[in-house]
Design an enzyme around this catalytic site. Structure first.
Site, PDB file in Angstrom:
ATOM      1  N   LYS A 181       8.159 -11.335   2.199  1.00 46.12           N
ATOM      2  CA  LYS A 181       7.360 -12.543   2.445  1.00 46.12           C
ATOM      3  C   LYS A 181       8.018 -13.435   3.488  1.00 46.12           C
ATOM      4  O   LYS A 181       7.332 -14.072   4.276  1.00 46.12           O
ATOM      5  CB  LYS A 181       7.128 -13.304   1.135  1.00 46.12           C
ATOM      6  N   LYS A 276       0.116  -3.107  -1.301  1.00 48.45           N
ATOM      7  CA  LYS A 276      -0.570  -3.512  -2.529  1.00 48.45           C
ATOM      8  C   LYS A 276      -1.678  -4.520  -2.221  1.00 48.45           C
ATOM      9  O   LYS A 276      -1.569  -5.279  -1.255  1.00 48.45           O
ATOM     10  CB  LYS A 276       0.437  -4.071  -3.536  1.00 48.45           C
ATOM     11  N   LYS A 279      -3.326 -11.434  -3.013  1.00 47.45           N
ATOM     12  CA  LYS A 279      -4.081 -12.656  -2.719  1.00 47.45           C
ATOM     13  C   LYS A 279      -3.698 -13.185  -1.352  1.00 47.45           C
ATOM     14  O   LYS A 279      -4.500 -13.770  -0.655  1.00 47.45           O
ATOM     15  CB  LYS A 279      -3.766 -13.723  -3.772  1.00 47.45           C
TER      16      LYS A 279
HETATM   17  P1  ATP Z   1       0.468 -13.271  -3.886  1.00 48.39           P
HETATM   18  O1  ATP Z   1       0.067 -12.384  -2.734  1.00 48.39           O
HETATM   19  O2  ATP Z   1       0.159 -14.730  -3.651  1.00 48.39           O
HETATM   20  O3  ATP Z   1       1.873 -13.013  -4.363  1.00 48.39           O
HETATM   21  P2  ATP Z   1      -0.590 -11.552  -5.881  1.00 48.39           P
HETATM   22  O4  ATP Z   1      -1.869 -10.910  -5.541  1.00 48.39           O
HETATM   23  O5  ATP Z   1       0.645 -10.734  -5.728  1.00 48.39           O
HETATM   24  O6  ATP Z   1      -0.509 -12.902  -5.071  1.00 48.39           O
HETATM   25  P3  ATP Z   1       0.416 -12.810  -8.272  1.00 48.39           P
HETATM   26  O7  ATP Z   1      -0.146 -14.102  -8.753  1.00 48.39           O
HETATM   27  O8  ATP Z   1       1.706 -12.842  -7.525  1.00 48.39           O
HETATM   28  O9  ATP Z   1      -0.696 -12.094  -7.374  1.00 48.39           O
HETATM   29  O10 ATP Z   1       0.580 -11.794  -9.488  1.00 48.39           O
HETATM   30  C1  ATP Z   1      -0.046 -12.004 -10.747  1.00 48.39           C
HETATM   31  C2  ATP Z   1       0.038 -10.750 -11.583  1.00 48.39           C
HETATM   32  O11 ATP Z   1      -0.786  -9.735 -10.986  1.00 48.39           O
HETATM   33  C3  ATP Z   1       1.437 -10.152 -11.714  1.00 48.39           C
HETATM   34  O12 ATP Z   1       1.606  -9.666 -13.033  1.00 48.39           O
HETATM   35  C4  ATP Z   1       1.417  -9.014 -10.739  1.00 48.39           C
HETATM   36  O13 ATP Z   1       2.312  -7.976 -11.140  1.00 48.39           O
HETATM   37  C5  ATP Z   1      -0.021  -8.548 -10.826  1.00 48.39           C
HETATM   38  N1  ATP Z   1      -0.461  -7.942  -9.558  1.00 48.39           N
HETATM   39  C6  ATP Z   1      -0.521  -8.553  -8.366  1.00 48.39           C
HETATM   40  N2  ATP Z   1      -1.001  -7.711  -7.430  1.00 48.39           N
HETATM   41  C7  ATP Z   1      -1.215  -6.527  -8.070  1.00 48.39           C
HETATM   42  C8  ATP Z   1      -1.702  -5.255  -7.644  1.00 48.39           C
HETATM   43  N3  ATP Z   1      -2.059  -5.036  -6.399  1.00 48.39           N
HETATM   44  N4  ATP Z   1      -1.804  -4.271  -8.569  1.00 48.39           N
HETATM   45  C9  ATP Z   1      -1.465  -4.479  -9.858  1.00 48.39           C
HETATM   46  N5  ATP Z   1      -0.995  -5.660 -10.330  1.00 48.39           N
HETATM   47  C10 ATP Z   1      -0.869  -6.678  -9.447  1.00 48.39           C
HETATM   48 MG    MG Z   2       2.601 -11.700  -5.956  1.00 49.19          MG
END
Ligand code: ATP
Ligand code: MG
Length: 416
Positions: A181, A276, A279
């Site tokens: 990041k 992956k 968001k």
């Molecule tokens: P950001 O990009 O802002 O970090 P994010 O999409 O990674 O957002 P988080 O809020 O960081 O989302 O993660 C929330 C939960 O969702 C965590 O338990 C994380 O392991 C799970 N998670 C996030 N992205 C994935 C994915 N692509 N597949 C499975 N689980 C996910």
């Molecule tokens: Mg995340």
């Protein structure tokens, strides 16, 4: 129910120690592969709980048979950064719904984590509310689970600072998410919070003496840091040292275990099967958001990355997009991998994309309908978040009191 849960998750236990160095050296896809190969599948029987792993717990909890009757505790959260997507749902929230029947569950909206990268302040409160409404719309039941906003329980930040002084910066510097990041954000401009947020995550978990943390594979390294930190704190300040300072002795923190479900642990981007779904990814075309309307879902699936070999198959490393889309289909239809493999083996992309779009739309429609009802009733949501925060704050207070005591602080006198 207990059988479903039993086969659903992989628990990362002390074996994680073995993995941590591999994870810290590995990146992205390699990390996931290593985990799948090395992780032993340990079983939890949810009712009459049986765990083949070694759970380190405060001595006071280990002693006494009555402790066995106490429900194990699960804590998890999602950041209100952008829209909640299919990865968050399949990797986290959908599993929370299963877990709430068996465990004492606390699910928070991680708003303090949402400010680790530049964000839009006027949007934060609304995104926090919307994320809470999504939890409920997905089936989190507040008669079973506590739902609250992280910043409403001040103990998260207090414990973070108390842990920070014992967290080597070397541990934080090697976090893959920090490296990735900060590189994306431009190393010069990143805030210190991006480096220290794994300590906040450790506080989120350790504050509640959590037994299990359901996480996607992207969070494994942070969970391992949490475990190492808990052990270090127990060693530095727990046991006899704590007793000498007037405490009850024993471990200050329970060492939590990761719960990882084999499928859905890592939902990949629609535009790149090796990254992956996130968001924070700049392109909205890379993810299916839970609140995307039907035509948006259809368009994203129509345009998502595919490949040219005939037929569709799981687990071909040369075809990451194919594996990802089949896995998503499997999870939203609730079918087995074998059933999906058989159904789709001779399909072409055109046919499969229509089938997948229908499955996604049908799965998400009831969630979207419930979401609209919940978000239309702000008083109801406020009450839930207020009750959740009160319950969480009560649980958090005892850990905080203990750690202040064990670290030698002079506590404010109750005499006025
Ligand atoms: P950001 O990009 O802002 O970090 P994010 O999409 O990674 O957002 P988080 O809020 O960081 O989302 O993660 C929330 C939960 O969702 C965590 O338990 C994380 O392991 C799970 N998670 C996030 N992205 C994935 C994915 N692509 N597949 C499975 N689980 C996910
Ligand atoms: Mg995340």
């Amino acid at each position: 129910m207990s059988r479903t849960l039993l086969s659903h998750f992989t628990i990362l236990s002390n074996s994680s120690r073995l993995l941590s160095s591999t994870i810290s050296r590995g990146r992205g896809r390699r990390q996931a592969r290593v985990l799948n190969l090395v992780l032993p599948t340990l079983h939890v029987a949810a009712a009459g709980f049986r765990c083949n792993c070694t759970v380190s717990a405060p001595e006071s909890e280990i002693s006494g048979r009555s402790a066995n009757l106490k429900k194990k505790r699960v804590v998890s959260g999602v950041q209100p950064t952008g829209s909640v997507h299919l990865g968050n749902y399949l990797g986290a929230i959908k599993n929370w719904v299963l877990l709430q029947d068996t465990y004492e569950t606390l699910y928070f909206i991680a708003d303090l984590h949402a400010i680790t990268l530049p964000y839009d302040a006027p949007q934060l409160a609304e995104a926090t509310r919307n994320t809470a409404a999504i939890y409920l719309a997905c089936g989190v039941d507040t008669s079973k689970a506590s739902v609250f906003v992280q910043s409403h329980v001040h103990a998260h930040l207090e414990l973070m600072w108390l842990l920070c002084s014992d967290t080597p910066t070397g541990w934080l510097n090697r976090m893959i998410q920090f490296k990735e990041k900060s590189r994306k954000a431009g190393d010069e401009n990143i805030g210190a919070a991006l480096l220290t947020y794994p300590v906040l995550m450790a506080a989120d978990i350790l504050l509640y003496q959590s037994d299990f943390v359901p996480v996607g594979e992207d969070q494994m390294q942070h969970l391992e840091l949490t475990r190492e930190l808990a052990e270090k704190m127990n060693q530095l300040y727990g046991g006899r040292k704590w007793k000498k300072l007037g405490g009850k002795g024993g471990a200050l923190f329970k060492v939590p275990e990761a719960l990882i479900q084999p499928a859905g642990a890592r939902v990949m981007s629609l535009t790149d099967g090796l990254s992956k779904m996130s968001k924070s990814a700049p392109s909205d075309m890379s993810r299916i958001n839970l609140l995307d309307p039907k035509d948006v879902i259809a368009n994203k699936i129509k345009r998502c990355k595919t490949d040219s070999p005939p037929g569709l198959e799981f687990d071909n490393p040369e075809r990451p997009e194919c594996n990802n889309l089949l896995s998503i289909y499997q999870l939203v239809t609730g079918r087995t991998k074998e059933e999906v493999a058989l159904e789709c083996q001779n399909m072409n992309w055109g046919t499969f994309k229509i089938v997948l779009t229908d499955a996604l739309v049908n799965h998400l429609r009831p969630i979207q309908n419930r979401y609209e009802e919940i978000i239309a009733d702000p008083a109801y949501l406020d009450q839930i978040l207020s009750d959740g925060a009160a319950k969480a704050a009560e649980l958090a207070e005892s850990t905080l009191t203990n750690i202040y005591q064990a670290k030698g602080f002079l506590r404010r006198s109750s005499i006025v």
